[in-house]
Design an enzyme around this catalytic site. Structure first.
Site, PDB file in Angstrom:
ATOM      1  N   GLU A 111       0.857  -1.245  -0.004  1.00 44.62           N
ATOM      2  CA  GLU A 111      -0.028  -0.032   0.107  1.00 44.62           C
ATOM      3  C   GLU A 111       0.822   1.117   0.099  1.00 44.62           C
ATOM      4  O   GLU A 111       0.478   2.387  -0.292  1.00 44.62           O
ATOM      5  CB  GLU A 111      -0.822  -0.086   1.169  1.00 44.62           C
ATOM      6  CG  GLU A 111      -2.155  -0.906   1.182  1.00 44.62           C
ATOM      7  CD  GLU A 111      -2.828  -0.918   2.433  1.00 44.62           C
ATOM      8  OE1 GLU A 111      -3.992  -0.373   2.187  1.00 44.62           O
ATOM      9  OE2 GLU A 111      -2.562  -1.314   3.504  1.00 44.62           O
ATOM     10  N   TYR A 162     -13.274  27.556   0.763  1.00 44.36           N
ATOM     11  CA  TYR A 162     -13.392  25.971   0.661  1.00 44.36           C
ATOM     12  C   TYR A 162     -12.320  25.663  -0.390  1.00 44.36           C
ATOM     13  O   TYR A 162     -11.852  24.540  -0.227  1.00 44.36           O
ATOM     14  CB  TYR A 162     -14.790  25.581   0.294  1.00 44.36           C
ATOM     15  CG  TYR A 162     -15.383  26.419  -1.007  1.00 44.36           C
ATOM     16  CD1 TYR A 162     -14.909  26.242  -2.138  1.00 44.36           C
ATOM     17  CD2 TYR A 162     -16.271  27.307  -0.659  1.00 44.36           C
ATOM     18  CE1 TYR A 162     -15.519  26.743  -3.171  1.00 44.36           C
ATOM     19  CE2 TYR A 162     -16.788  28.077  -1.734  1.00 44.36           C
ATOM     20  CZ  TYR A 162     -16.311  27.690  -3.052  1.00 44.36           C
ATOM     21  OH  TYR A 162     -16.982  28.445  -4.007  1.00 44.36           O
ATOM     22  N   ILE A 200      -5.641   6.066   8.077  1.00 46.53           N
ATOM     23  CA  ILE A 200      -6.577   6.975   7.554  1.00 46.53           C
ATOM     24  C   ILE A 200      -6.984   7.797   8.691  1.00 46.53           C
ATOM     25  O   ILE A 200      -7.114   8.726   8.636  1.00 46.53           O
ATOM     26  CB  ILE A 200      -7.487   6.453   6.798  1.00 46.53           C
ATOM     27  CG1 ILE A 200      -8.328   5.590   7.569  1.00 46.53           C
ATOM     28  CG2 ILE A 200      -7.160   5.807   5.355  1.00 46.53           C
ATOM     29  CD1 ILE A 200      -9.676   4.925   6.656  1.00 46.53           C
ATOM     30  N   GLU A 201      -6.811   7.335  10.062  1.00 39.92           N
ATOM     31  CA  GLU A 201      -7.246   8.030  11.246  1.00 39.92           C
ATOM     32  C   GLU A 201      -5.843   9.193  11.569  1.00 39.92           C
ATOM     33  O   GLU A 201      -6.561  10.325  11.689  1.00 39.92           O
ATOM     34  CB  GLU A 201      -6.982   7.071  12.495  1.00 39.92           C
ATOM     35  CG  GLU A 201      -8.265   6.095  12.655  1.00 39.92           C
ATOM     36  CD  GLU A 201      -7.833   5.032  12.190  1.00 39.92           C
ATOM     37  OE1 GLU A 201      -7.031   5.003  11.088  1.00 39.92           O
ATOM     38  OE2 GLU A 201      -8.446   3.839  12.382  1.00 39.92           O
ATOM     39  N   LYS A 208     -11.836   4.864   2.348  1.00 40.11           N
ATOM     40  CA  LYS A 208     -10.534   3.893   1.531  1.00 40.11           C
ATOM     41  C   LYS A 208     -11.490   3.024   1.007  1.00 40.11           C
ATOM     42  O   LYS A 208     -11.394   1.859   1.614  1.00 40.11           O
ATOM     43  CB  LYS A 208      -9.556   3.619   2.500  1.00 40.11           C
ATOM     44  CG  LYS A 208      -8.357   2.896   1.863  1.00 40.11           C
ATOM     45  CD  LYS A 208      -7.410   2.592   3.028  1.00 40.11           C
ATOM     46  CE  LYS A 208      -6.231   1.901   2.645  1.00 40.11           C
ATOM     47  NZ  LYS A 208      -5.260   1.527   3.767  1.00 40.11           N
TER      48      LYS A 208
END
Length: 297
Positions: free
Chosen positions: A22, A54, A73-74, A99
């Site tokens: 990954e 934004y 991903i945290e 994900k």
């Protein structure tokens, strides 16, 4: 606060994950970001600098997502939340990182945002310092009432309030002596939103602004937002708000009660962060006397 800015499905193809492959084989990620903030100033003025861009938030999200690979991903969600909360106007943020192609050892439905995701919600939490003063009417009753109103202000939590001090007026026309105090708290509010709340409390006690530095039933000044000791304080210089308060570091009637509320207080000056205790020790405090006892909290 119910106003929100939302970015949905910011798409990035990059490398993140625990597994070795990954970190070298790109896969899809999608990011949702919802920001809670006060949009009334932007809506009334049609000025970009009174909201959160934004486009800038999206660029920050892509920058964080395309950094060297991380395992979780945290971690990405936390970093994006912190980047949003670094903006003065942001009061809270929710970040979701999807994900969809994660190698979880099971099948997910094809299409859409199926698969693993994590969501974090973080609120702004800044130290705030508010100076209170009154020299008309029943000064003690007015200040006690003002503290109660501060306690009831959504998004503001008072931590400590100093004792009362009676002080000689500085500047302005001849006028009665003041009772002064300082409140220290924590707030999720944008600084100008908090300032509006302070002005509303003043107006509710009959405050008028006809004479600069004139006598007043109630004066609530936003002195500092954030902590200079941790380099997290906001430095602003606009027509509506200057932070830190430009004269606070020279005013004993602010620093003496502030020191009483927070013995470790630090204020930003033109020379950098200074301990309030050091400044008080170096200034003339002869015009400040201990006022009547009170228990505002």
């Amino acid at each position: 606060m119910t106003d929100r800015i939302a970015l949905t499905q910011v798409a990035v193809t990059t490398c993140h994950g625990v597994l070795k492959h990954e970190k070298v084989t790109p896969q899809r990620f999608f990011v949702d970001i919802t920001i809670e903030c006060d949009l009334s100033r932007a809506g009334e003025s049609d000025q970009l600098d009174r909201t959160i861009s934004y486009a800038d938030v999206a660029q920050d999200a892509v920058r964080i997502m395309t950094q060297p690979p991380v395992d979780l991903i945290e971690t990405l969600a936390e970093q994006m939340a912190a980047a949003v909360l670094a903006r003065p106007a942001a009061e809270a943020v929710e970040v979701t990182v999807h994900k969809p192609d994660a190698p979880a050892g099971v099948d997910f439905a094809t299409g859409g945002l199926t698969g693993p995701s994590v969501s974090v919600r973080r609120e702004q939490d800044r130290q705030v310092v508010i100076a209170l003063g009154a020299n008309l009417g029943d000064r003690l009753a007015t200040l006690q009432s003002a503290v109660r109103s501060l306690e009831r202000t959504p998004g503001l939590e008072l931590v400590a309030v100093s004792g009362l001090f009676e002080t000689t007026p500085v500047g302005g026309p001849p006028q009665p002596d003041y009772y002064n105090a300082v409140a220290v708290g924590r707030s999720r509010l944008a600084p100008w939103t908090l300032l509006e709340r302070l002005h509303a409390i003043e107006a509710g006690r009959g405050r008028t602004r006809e004479i600069r530095w004139g006598a007043r039933t109630l004066d609530l000044d936003l002195i500092q937002v954030g902590d200079p000791a941790a380099d997290t304080d906001l430095v602003l210089d606009t027509d509506e708000l200057q932070l830190p308060h430009p004269r606070a570091a020279q005013r004993a009637f602010v620093l003496v009660p502030w020191l009483g509320a927070d013995p470790l207080a630090v204020v930003r000056t033109t020379d950098g962060a200074e301990k309030v205790a050091t400044l008080v020790a170096e200034m003339d405090c002869s015009d400040i006397q201990v006022g009547p006892a009170w228990s505002p909290l």
